[in-house]
Structures are given as structure tokens and as C-alpha cells.
Design a protein around this motif. Sequence first.
Motif, PDB file in Angstrom:
ATOM      1  N   SER A   1       0.807  -1.229   0.000  1.00 34.82           N
ATOM      2  CA  SER A   1       0.000   0.000   0.000  1.00 34.82           C
ATOM      3  C   SER A   1       0.834   1.270   0.000  1.00 34.82           C
ATOM      4  O   SER A   1       0.353   2.324  -0.412  1.00 34.82           O
ATOM      5  CB  SER A   1      -0.937   0.002   1.203  1.00 34.82           C
ATOM      6  N   ARG A   2       2.044   1.180   0.444  1.00 28.79           N
ATOM      7  CA  ARG A   2       2.907   2.370   0.464  1.00 28.79           C
ATOM      8  C   ARG A   2       3.114   2.953  -0.929  1.00 28.79           C
ATOM      9  O   ARG A   2       3.464   4.117  -1.075  1.00 28.79           O
ATOM     10  CB  ARG A   2       4.257   2.024   1.084  1.00 28.79           C
ATOM     11  N   GLU A   3       2.887   2.140  -1.961  1.00 31.02           N
ATOM     12  CA  GLU A   3       3.108   2.567  -3.345  1.00 31.02           C
ATOM     13  C   GLU A   3       1.841   3.079  -4.026  1.00 31.02           C
ATOM     14  O   GLU A   3       1.881   3.473  -5.191  1.00 31.02           O
ATOM     15  CB  GLU A   3       3.672   1.390  -4.153  1.00 31.02           C
ATOM     16  N   VAL A   4       0.711   3.080  -3.329  1.00 35.29           N
ATOM     17  CA  VAL A   4      -0.568   3.408  -3.953  1.00 35.29           C
ATOM     18  C   VAL A   4      -0.578   4.808  -4.557  1.00 35.29           C
ATOM     19  O   VAL A   4      -0.971   4.999  -5.710  1.00 35.29           O
ATOM     20  CB  VAL A   4      -1.735   3.216  -2.951  1.00 35.29           C
ATOM     21  N   LYS A   5      -0.179   5.832  -3.813  1.00 38.75           N
ATOM     22  CA  LYS A   5      -0.221   7.210  -4.328  1.00 38.75           C
ATOM     23  C   LYS A   5       0.636   7.367  -5.580  1.00 38.75           C
ATOM     24  O   LYS A   5       0.206   7.966  -6.563  1.00 38.75           O
ATOM     25  CB  LYS A   5       0.264   8.196  -3.262  1.00 38.75           C
ATOM     26  N   LEU A   6       1.851   6.840  -5.527  1.00 38.72           N
ATOM     27  CA  LEU A   6       2.748   6.956  -6.683  1.00 38.72           C
ATOM     28  C   LEU A   6       2.178   6.239  -7.899  1.00 38.72           C
ATOM     29  O   LEU A   6       2.214   6.762  -9.014  1.00 38.72           O
ATOM     30  CB  LEU A   6       4.128   6.390  -6.348  1.00 38.72           C
ATOM     31  N   LEU A   7       1.653   5.060  -7.674  1.00 41.89           N
ATOM     32  CA  LEU A   7       1.115   4.282  -8.776  1.00 41.89           C
ATOM     33  C   LEU A   7      -0.143   4.925  -9.341  1.00 41.89           C
ATOM     34  O   LEU A   7      -0.304   5.037 -10.559  1.00 41.89           O
ATOM     35  CB  LEU A   7       0.818   2.854  -8.301  1.00 41.89           C
ATOM     36  N   LYS A   8      -1.021   5.391  -8.482  1.00 33.52           N
ATOM     37  CA  LYS A   8      -2.255   6.031  -8.934  1.00 33.52           C
ATOM     38  C   LYS A   8      -1.936   7.262  -9.775  1.00 33.52           C
ATOM     39  O   LYS A   8      -2.624   7.542 -10.759  1.00 33.52           O
ATOM     40  CB  LYS A   8      -3.132   6.406  -7.734  1.00 33.52           C
ATOM     41  N   ALA A   9      -0.897   7.987  -9.420  1.00 30.45           N
ATOM     42  CA  ALA A   9      -0.509   9.194 -10.149  1.00 30.45           C
ATOM     43  C   ALA A   9      -0.063   8.881 -11.578  1.00 30.45           C
ATOM     44  O   ALA A   9      -0.137   9.738 -12.463  1.00 30.45           O
ATOM     45  CB  ALA A   9       0.590   9.932  -9.400  1.00 30.45           C
ATOM     46  N   LYS A  10       0.398   7.669 -11.817  1.00 33.79           N
ATOM     47  CA  LYS A  10       0.847   7.281 -13.162  1.00 33.79           C
ATOM     48  C   LYS A  10      -0.315   7.068 -14.123  1.00 33.79           C
ATOM     49  O   LYS A  10      -0.136   7.087 -15.330  1.00 33.79           O
ATOM     50  CB  LYS A  10       1.687   6.002 -13.094  1.00 33.79           C
ATOM     51  N   TYR A  11      -1.490   6.820 -13.565  1.00 34.19           N
ATOM     52  CA  TYR A  11      -2.674   6.582 -14.386  1.00 34.19           C
ATOM     53  C   TYR A  11      -3.456   7.878 -14.516  1.00 34.19           C
ATOM     54  O   TYR A  11      -3.543   8.666 -13.593  1.00 34.19           O
ATOM     55  CB  TYR A  11      -3.557   5.503 -13.752  1.00 34.19           C
ATOM     56  N   LYS A  12      -4.076   8.079 -15.665  1.00 31.51           N
ATOM     57  CA  LYS A  12      -4.849   9.298 -15.896  1.00 31.51           C
ATOM     58  C   LYS A  12      -6.307   9.072 -15.508  1.00 31.51           C
ATOM     59  O   LYS A  12      -6.818   7.975 -15.551  1.00 31.51           O
ATOM     60  CB  LYS A  12      -4.767   9.686 -17.369  1.00 31.51           C
TER      61      LYS A  12
END
Length: 156
Positions: free
Chosen positions: A68-79
Amino acid sequence: MKVITGVVGNDIHVVANRLIELSLNARGYEVFNLGVNTYLEEFFDAVVETGAEILLISSLNGEAEGWSREVKLLKAKYKNLDNLIMMIGGNLVVGTGSAEDIVPRYKNYGFDIVCHQVDLNTGLDLLETYIQDREIKDREIQDRESKNSDIKESNK
């Protein structure tokens, strides 16, 4: 509403995952269940492919935090995921921990709704309340924008 659900990471709790799917279906949601051992990227890819409005991730073995620590970064990669409702539930830590400590941590990771050791129906009730509250806020914003637009037009 469309929901993507599944179990994150190295977690094979099939029965709980199936119960989540059945409960969501019973409440009228269109469910896309990715199953167990699901990587975060797979969740977000499925959201984009299906146009889902809700992402509900579960974890029963407590390993969700590492993922879950990667959720914000990963979500930001998607439009176009700004309005995606992000929910996580289950046993969210390895070992013990209180909801008072765990919930804010997961919200900081980017989740809107966090249900640490909360029963399924209570968690889904929280989801429905969140959706209703959000719809009310959206209508209030639209009403304000409409009034502001009317005022601007009348001042011309």
C-alpha cells in the motif's frame, strides 16, 4: 457502480475474497474480481479497462501495508483516476495494531476508506455512506458553480 476487488500481494484468502464479491453483488454493484495474489498494477489496470468507480482491496495476512505504500505513486501514473474511490479492508498489519494507528496511516497512503478488522457488512455500509456523502458534496459544488455562473451572467 463498477467495483474492482481482489486480494493484494502474497495473500491467498480465496474464501474471504469470494464473500466480498457475493456481498457486493447482493448490494447491486457490478463486480470485477481479480482474485488472490494480485499486484497493485493489476488493480489499476483493471480500473482503467472497466471504467470502475471503486477499487476495493483486501488483505487477510497483514502484508497489505508493504504494498500500500506505493498506492499514491502508482495512482498518479494513471490518468483520470481522481474520482476513484479507494477502499482497503481486512487485517492490515502483520502482528497487532490499533485502528487508531492503522487507519490514518492507510489514509496517508491514499485510501479513502480503511477498514482494519471490521466485519464485511459494516465495511460495505461505510462504503455506501461515503458514496452518499460524496454525491451530496458534488451536488453542493455544482449548485454553487451554477449560482456563480448565473451571477456573472446577470452582471454583464
